[in-house]
Design a protein around this motif. Structure first.
Motif, mmCIF file in Angstrom:
data_model
loop_
_atom_site.group_PDB
_atom_site.id
_atom_site.type_symbol
_atom_site.label_atom_id
_atom_site.label_comp_id
_atom_site.label_asym_id
_atom_site.label_seq_id
_atom_site.Cartn_x
_atom_site.Cartn_y
_atom_site.Cartn_z
ATOM 1 N N ALA A 1 0.813 -1.220 0.000
ATOM 2 C CA ALA A 1 0.000 0.000 0.000
ATOM 3 C C ALA A 1 0.848 1.273 0.000
ATOM 4 O O ALA A 1 0.327 2.363 -0.246
ATOM 5 C CB ALA A 1 -0.951 -0.002 1.199
ATOM 6 N N CYS A 2 2.143 1.157 0.230
ATOM 7 C CA CYS A 2 3.032 2.323 0.184
ATOM 8 C C CYS A 2 3.296 2.784 -1.246
ATOM 9 O O CYS A 2 3.787 3.891 -1.467
ATOM 10 C CB CYS A 2 4.370 1.995 0.853
ATOM 11 N N PHE A 3 2.972 1.949 -2.223
ATOM 12 C CA PHE A 3 3.272 2.222 -3.629
ATOM 13 C C PHE A 3 2.025 2.619 -4.403
ATOM 14 O O PHE A 3 0.918 2.163 -4.097
ATOM 15 C CB PHE A 3 3.883 0.978 -4.285
ATOM 16 N N THR A 4 2.228 3.425 -5.455
ATOM 17 C CA THR A 4 1.153 3.668 -6.398
ATOM 18 C C THR A 4 0.867 2.358 -7.129
ATOM 19 O O THR A 4 1.673 1.424 -7.081
ATOM 20 C CB THR A 4 1.550 4.752 -7.428
ATOM 21 N N GLU A 5 -0.267 2.270 -7.795
ATOM 22 C CA GLU A 5 -0.615 1.039 -8.527
ATOM 23 C C GLU A 5 0.474 0.642 -9.513
ATOM 24 O O GLU A 5 0.735 -0.538 -9.716
ATOM 25 C CB GLU A 5 -1.948 1.197 -9.264
ATOM 26 N N LEU B 1 16.408 6.745 -3.323
ATOM 27 C CA LEU B 1 16.085 7.845 -4.219
ATOM 28 C C LEU B 1 14.641 7.622 -4.641
ATOM 29 O O LEU B 1 14.326 6.633 -5.303
ATOM 30 C CB LEU B 1 17.005 7.847 -5.437
ATOM 31 N N ASP B 2 13.782 8.523 -4.207
ATOM 32 C CA ASP B 2 12.347 8.318 -4.383
ATOM 33 C C ASP B 2 11.697 9.386 -5.241
ATOM 34 O O ASP B 2 12.108 10.557 -5.236
ATOM 35 C CB ASP B 2 11.634 8.359 -3.022
ATOM 36 N N ARG B 3 10.658 8.941 -5.924
ATOM 37 C CA ARG B 3 9.703 9.847 -6.557
ATOM 38 C C ARG B 3 8.358 9.488 -5.946
ATOM 39 O O ARG B 3 7.926 8.325 -6.000
ATOM 40 C CB ARG B 3 9.680 9.673 -8.074
ATOM 41 N N PHE B 4 7.725 10.457 -5.322
ATOM 42 C CA PHE B 4 6.420 10.259 -4.694
ATOM 43 C C PHE B 4 5.340 10.915 -5.545
ATOM 44 O O PHE B 4 5.584 11.921 -6.210
ATOM 45 C CB PHE B 4 6.379 10.891 -3.296
ATOM 46 N N ARG B 5 4.153 10.332 -5.487
ATOM 47 C CA ARG B 5 2.983 10.916 -6.149
ATOM 48 C C ARG B 5 1.856 10.973 -5.130
ATOM 49 O O ARG B 5 1.603 9.985 -4.418
ATOM 50 C CB ARG B 5 2.566 10.067 -7.354
ATOM 51 N N PRO C 1 2.272 20.120 -7.204
ATOM 52 C CA PRO C 1 1.302 19.860 -6.135
ATOM 53 C C PRO C 1 1.122 18.378 -5.790
ATOM 54 O O PRO C 1 0.772 18.042 -4.666
ATOM 55 C CB PRO C 1 -0.002 20.446 -6.691
ATOM 56 N N ASP C 2 1.427 17.492 -6.748
ATOM 57 C CA ASP C 2 1.234 16.065 -6.492
ATOM 58 C C ASP C 2 2.488 15.223 -6.762
ATOM 59 O O ASP C 2 2.416 14.006 -6.862
ATOM 60 C CB ASP C 2 0.066 15.536 -7.324
ATOM 61 N N ILE C 3 3.656 15.866 -6.853
ATOM 62 C CA ILE C 3 4.908 15.162 -7.131
ATOM 63 C C ILE C 3 5.986 15.652 -6.160
ATOM 64 O O ILE C 3 6.127 16.848 -5.925
ATOM 65 C CB ILE C 3 5.400 15.407 -8.582
ATOM 66 N N ALA C 4 6.747 14.708 -5.623
ATOM 67 C CA ALA C 4 7.884 15.057 -4.767
ATOM 68 C C ALA C 4 9.025 14.083 -5.045
ATOM 69 O O ALA C 4 8.798 12.952 -5.477
ATOM 70 C CB ALA C 4 7.481 15.004 -3.293
ATOM 71 N N ARG C 5 10.221 14.533 -4.781
ATOM 72 C CA ARG C 5 11.415 13.706 -4.892
ATOM 73 C C ARG C 5 12.112 13.725 -3.540
ATOM 74 O O ARG C 5 12.054 14.719 -2.824
ATOM 75 C CB ARG C 5 12.352 14.232 -5.967
ATOM 76 N N ALA C 6 12.768 12.605 -3.212
ATOM 77 C CA ALA C 6 13.449 12.536 -1.924
ATOM 78 C C ALA C 6 14.709 11.702 -2.032
ATOM 79 O O ALA C 6 14.816 10.802 -2.871
ATOM 80 C CB ALA C 6 12.526 11.940 -0.865
ATOM 81 N N ARG C 7 15.641 12.003 -1.149
ATOM 82 C CA ARG C 7 16.861 11.210 -0.949
ATOM 83 C C ARG C 7 16.939 10.990 0.555
ATOM 84 O O ARG C 7 16.962 11.952 1.328
ATOM 85 C CB ARG C 7 18.077 11.952 -1.455
ATOM 86 N N TRP D 1 0.624 10.476 0.144
ATOM 87 C CA TRP D 1 1.821 10.482 -0.682
ATOM 88 C C TRP D 1 2.315 9.046 -0.782
ATOM 89 O O TRP D 1 2.604 8.414 0.228
ATOM 90 C CB TRP D 1 2.892 11.366 -0.060
ATOM 91 N N LEU D 2 2.375 8.518 -2.010
ATOM 92 C CA LEU D 2 2.789 7.131 -2.246
ATOM 93 C C LEU D 2 4.070 7.092 -3.069
ATOM 94 O O LEU D 2 4.383 8.031 -3.800
ATOM 95 C CB LEU D 2 1.678 6.368 -2.973
ATOM 96 N N ILE D 3 4.767 5.993 -2.955
ATOM 97 C CA ILE D 3 6.005 5.808 -3.713
ATOM 98 C C ILE D 3 5.643 5.444 -5.155
ATOM 99 O O ILE D 3 5.019 4.419 -5.405
ATOM 100 C CB ILE D 3 6.880 4.695 -3.104
ATOM 101 N N ALA D 4 6.058 6.291 -6.087
ATOM 102 C CA ALA D 4 5.870 5.995 -7.509
ATOM 103 C C ALA D 4 7.084 5.259 -8.060
ATOM 104 O O ALA D 4 6.959 4.412 -8.943
ATOM 105 C CB ALA D 4 5.629 7.286 -8.292
ATOM 106 N N HIS D 5 8.267 5.581 -7.503
ATOM 107 C CA HIS D 5 9.498 4.921 -7.952
ATOM 108 C C HIS D 5 10.521 5.018 -6.826
ATOM 109 O O HIS D 5 10.859 6.112 -6.393
ATOM 110 C CB HIS D 5 10.044 5.606 -9.202
ATOM 111 N N ARG D 6 10.999 3.873 -6.366
ATOM 112 C CA ARG D 6 12.040 3.830 -5.335
ATOM 113 C C ARG D 6 13.256 3.118 -5.908
ATOM 114 O O ARG D 6 13.183 1.975 -6.353
ATOM 115 C CB ARG D 6 11.570 3.117 -4.080
ATOM 116 N N ARG D 7 14.379 3.818 -5.895
ATOM 117 C CA ARG D 7 15.661 3.230 -6.262
ATOM 118 C C ARG D 7 16.426 3.018 -4.953
ATOM 119 O O ARG D 7 16.654 3.953 -4.203
ATOM 120 C CB ARG D 7 16.428 4.134 -7.217
#
Length: 140
Positions: free
Chosen positions: A18-22, A103-107, A79-85, A113-119
């Motif tokens: 559930a932490c991830f986008t579909e 290295l994250d991209r959240f949506r 408004p609906d996108i964030a990046r994190a390290r 706020w869900l993880i769209a891409h986690r490296r």
């Protein structure tokens, strides 16, 4: 980020997924080929996590795992996108086991706020790391 960490450490698969986008992605970077992985979409992430519980994989042999998060920089880029390290270190029965950063991209989906891409980047692992073979053991 905390929900991902505690869910993963406790193998709470529903909470973890559930932490991830579909269409979320989790993948390893900067690792040896045998430690590489990439899972795309909640269904693939769920199957991967279920293998950690299956007993067939014998994933790591640790009696406990605790990922500790430390320095984190989050940039809201829309408004609906964030990046994190975010830096992390994992502790197991042996003490500090392995460490790196996400290295994250959240949506933002609804109010979450869900993880769209986690490296997942691995910077270090102990000689006796209980996780050295865990990724290999969690493959199909």
């Amino acid at each position: 980020m905390a929900k991902y960490t505690t869910s993963g450490d406790r193998l709470r698969i529903d909470d973890f997924v559930a932490c991830f986008t579909e269409d979320g992605v989790i993948e390893a970077e900067n690792v040896r080929p045998e430690q590489s992985f990439r899972y795309e979409g909640r269904a693939e992430i769920r199957v991967w996590q279920e293998r950690w519980l299956s007993g067939e994989a014998g994933t790591h042999g640790a009696t406990f795992v605790r990922h500790h998060l430390s320095t984190s920089r989050i940039d809201v880029t829309a408004p609906d996108i964030a990046r994190a390290r975010t830096y992390w270190v994992a502790w197991t029965d042996i003490g500090p086991d392995h460490a790196g950063y996400y290295l994250d991209r959240f949506r933002k989906v609804g109010e979450e706020w869900l993880i769209a891409h986690r490296r997942v980047r691995l910077d270090w692992e102990a000689d006796g790391s209980l996780f050295k073979a865990a990724i290999v053991n969690s493959r199909a």
